[in-house]
Design a protein around this motif. Structure first.
Motif, mmCIF file in Angstrom:
data_model
loop_
_atom_site.group_PDB
_atom_site.id
_atom_site.type_symbol
_atom_site.label_atom_id
_atom_site.label_comp_id
_atom_site.label_asym_id
_atom_site.label_seq_id
_atom_site.Cartn_x
_atom_site.Cartn_y
_atom_site.Cartn_z
ATOM 1 N N UNK A 8 -3.534 1.411 -9.046
ATOM 2 C CA UNK A 8 -4.789 1.809 -8.420
ATOM 3 C C UNK A 8 -5.759 0.642 -8.378
ATOM 4 N N UNK A 9 -6.670 0.716 -7.427
ATOM 5 C CA UNK A 9 -7.778 -0.240 -7.327
ATOM 6 C C UNK A 9 -9.014 0.479 -7.842
ATOM 7 N N UNK A 10 -9.623 -0.069 -8.887
ATOM 8 C CA UNK A 10 -10.794 0.536 -9.498
ATOM 9 C C UNK A 10 -12.028 -0.277 -9.089
ATOM 10 N N UNK A 11 -12.980 0.350 -8.374
ATOM 11 C CA UNK A 11 -14.176 -0.387 -7.953
ATOM 12 C C UNK A 11 -14.978 -0.878 -9.163
ATOM 13 N N UNK A 12 -15.368 -2.146 -9.133
ATOM 14 C CA UNK A 12 -16.214 -2.710 -10.183
ATOM 15 C C UNK A 12 -17.613 -2.128 -9.993
ATOM 16 N N UNK A 13 -18.199 -1.604 -11.037
ATOM 17 C CA UNK A 13 -19.530 -1.026 -10.951
ATOM 18 C C UNK A 13 -19.514 0.477 -10.750
ATOM 19 N N UNK A 14 -18.318 1.053 -10.647
ATOM 20 C CA UNK A 14 -18.221 2.506 -10.531
ATOM 21 C C UNK A 14 -17.722 2.969 -9.186
ATOM 22 N N UNK A 15 -17.287 4.184 -9.171
ATOM 23 C CA UNK A 15 -16.751 4.788 -7.956
ATOM 24 C C UNK A 15 -15.346 5.302 -8.201
ATOM 25 N N UNK A 16 -14.822 6.017 -7.232
ATOM 26 C CA UNK A 16 -13.486 6.596 -7.350
ATOM 27 C C UNK A 16 -12.413 5.528 -7.202
ATOM 28 N N UNK A 17 -11.409 5.596 -8.055
ATOM 29 C CA UNK A 17 -10.267 4.688 -7.965
ATOM 30 C C UNK A 17 -9.481 5.005 -6.700
ATOM 31 N N UNK A 18 -8.904 3.961 -6.103
ATOM 32 C CA UNK A 18 -8.091 4.101 -4.897
ATOM 33 C C UNK A 18 -6.628 4.039 -5.326
ATOM 34 N N UNK A 19 -5.872 5.131 -5.126
ATOM 35 C CA UNK A 19 -4.472 5.135 -5.566
ATOM 36 C C UNK A 19 -3.598 4.247 -4.673
ATOM 37 N N UNK A 20 -2.670 3.531 -5.305
ATOM 38 C CA UNK A 20 -1.670 2.733 -4.586
ATOM 39 C C UNK A 20 -0.391 3.559 -4.596
ATOM 40 N N UNK A 21 -0.035 4.120 -3.447
ATOM 41 C CA UNK A 21 1.060 5.087 -3.393
ATOM 42 C C UNK A 21 2.282 4.605 -2.606
ATOM 43 N N UNK A 22 2.163 3.456 -1.915
ATOM 44 C CA UNK A 22 3.283 2.899 -1.152
ATOM 45 C C UNK A 22 3.562 1.476 -1.619
ATOM 46 N N UNK A 23 4.774 0.979 -1.366
ATOM 47 C CA UNK A 23 5.143 -0.386 -1.745
ATOM 48 C C UNK A 23 4.359 -1.444 -0.979
ATOM 49 N N UNK A 24 3.938 -1.115 0.235
ATOM 50 C CA UNK A 24 3.141 -2.026 1.061
ATOM 51 C C UNK A 24 1.952 -1.236 1.579
ATOM 52 N N UNK A 25 0.752 -1.801 1.358
ATOM 53 C CA UNK A 25 -0.468 -1.115 1.793
ATOM 54 C C UNK A 25 -1.422 -2.120 2.426
ATOM 55 N N UNK A 26 -1.875 -1.802 3.646
ATOM 56 C CA UNK A 26 -2.849 -2.654 4.310
ATOM 57 C C UNK A 26 -4.254 -2.158 3.972
ATOM 58 N N UNK A 27 -5.168 -3.126 3.862
ATOM 59 C CA UNK A 27 -6.563 -2.813 3.565
ATOM 60 C C UNK A 27 -7.403 -3.395 4.691
ATOM 61 N N UNK A 28 -8.294 -2.576 5.245
ATOM 62 C CA UNK A 28 -9.158 -3.058 6.310
ATOM 63 C C UNK A 28 -10.109 -1.989 6.778
ATOM 64 N N UNK A 29 -10.869 -2.307 7.806
ATOM 65 C CA UNK A 29 -11.875 -1.390 8.347
ATOM 66 C C UNK A 29 -11.274 -0.382 9.322
ATOM 67 N N UNK A 30 -10.121 -0.702 9.896
ATOM 68 C CA UNK A 30 -9.495 0.198 10.881
ATOM 69 C C UNK A 30 -8.974 1.478 10.221
ATOM 70 N N UNK A 31 -9.049 2.544 10.955
ATOM 71 C CA UNK A 31 -8.521 3.840 10.491
ATOM 72 C C UNK A 31 -7.015 3.777 10.248
ATOM 73 N N UNK A 32 -6.329 2.898 10.969
ATOM 74 C CA UNK A 32 -4.872 2.797 10.847
ATOM 75 C C UNK A 32 -4.433 2.118 9.537
ATOM 76 N N UNK A 33 -5.358 1.514 8.803
ATOM 77 C CA UNK A 33 -5.013 0.866 7.532
ATOM 78 C C UNK A 33 -4.729 1.922 6.464
ATOM 79 N N UNK A 34 -3.868 1.578 5.535
ATOM 80 C CA UNK A 34 -3.557 2.499 4.438
ATOM 81 C C UNK A 34 -4.791 2.761 3.571
ATOM 82 N N UNK A 35 -5.590 1.709 3.361
ATOM 83 C CA UNK A 35 -6.850 1.832 2.623
ATOM 84 C C UNK A 35 -7.953 1.395 3.580
#
Length: 136
Positions: A8-35
């Motif tokens: 998981x990715x835990x935001x520094x300073x608080x907030x909900x952790x983001x679960x890592x559920x796939x072997x490959x995950x894209x991160x970005x602003x687009x809706x098509x990104x996994x995160x």
């Protein structure tokens, strides 16, 4: 971490952790990104996390504002559990469990060796300097 999560990715300073559920995950602003991170300074497809041989790796996808690991800008890098990832100034701590038998230091040593090679060595067109010096 919940059952079935690979980390998981835990935001520094608080907030909900983001679960890592796939072997490959894209991160970005687009809706098509996994995160999907809806911040102005995040690129459409900003970076990618991939789990290889039990270790998470980070790769910048030619983002505008870049990524840092533990304060150091990088294009790609293996990640230790507890490393701080800075995605365009948004900070997260990656948490995951190493699989039994995974030797994290071997991965980092191999990574350092790759950056110590010339482009000719990487292409196999020149012998490694270490090997040439040992023969003398």
């Amino acid at each position: 971490m919940a059952e079935g999560q690979l980390g998981e990715l835990v935001p520094v300073g608080g907030g909900d952790a983001i679960p890592l559920v796939n072997d490959v995950m894209t991160i970005g602003r687009r809706e098509s990104c996994d995160i999907c991170l809806r911040f102005q300074n995040i690129s459409g497809s900003h970076c990618e996390l991939s789990l290889r041989n039990g270790i998470w790796h980070l790769r910048d996808l030619n983002s505008t504002n870049g990524v840092k690991v533990n304060g150091e800008r990088t294009l790609r890098r293996p990640l230790r559990p507890g490393d701080e990832i800075d995605i365009a100034k948004h900070k997260y701590i990656i948490q995951y469990r190493l699989s039994a038998g995974v030797k994290l230091e071997d991965i980092f040593e191999e990574e350092d060796n790759v950056f110590g090679q010339s482009l000719m060595e990487k292409a196999g067109l020149e012998k490694p300097k270490d090997a040439a010096q040992k023969r003398k």
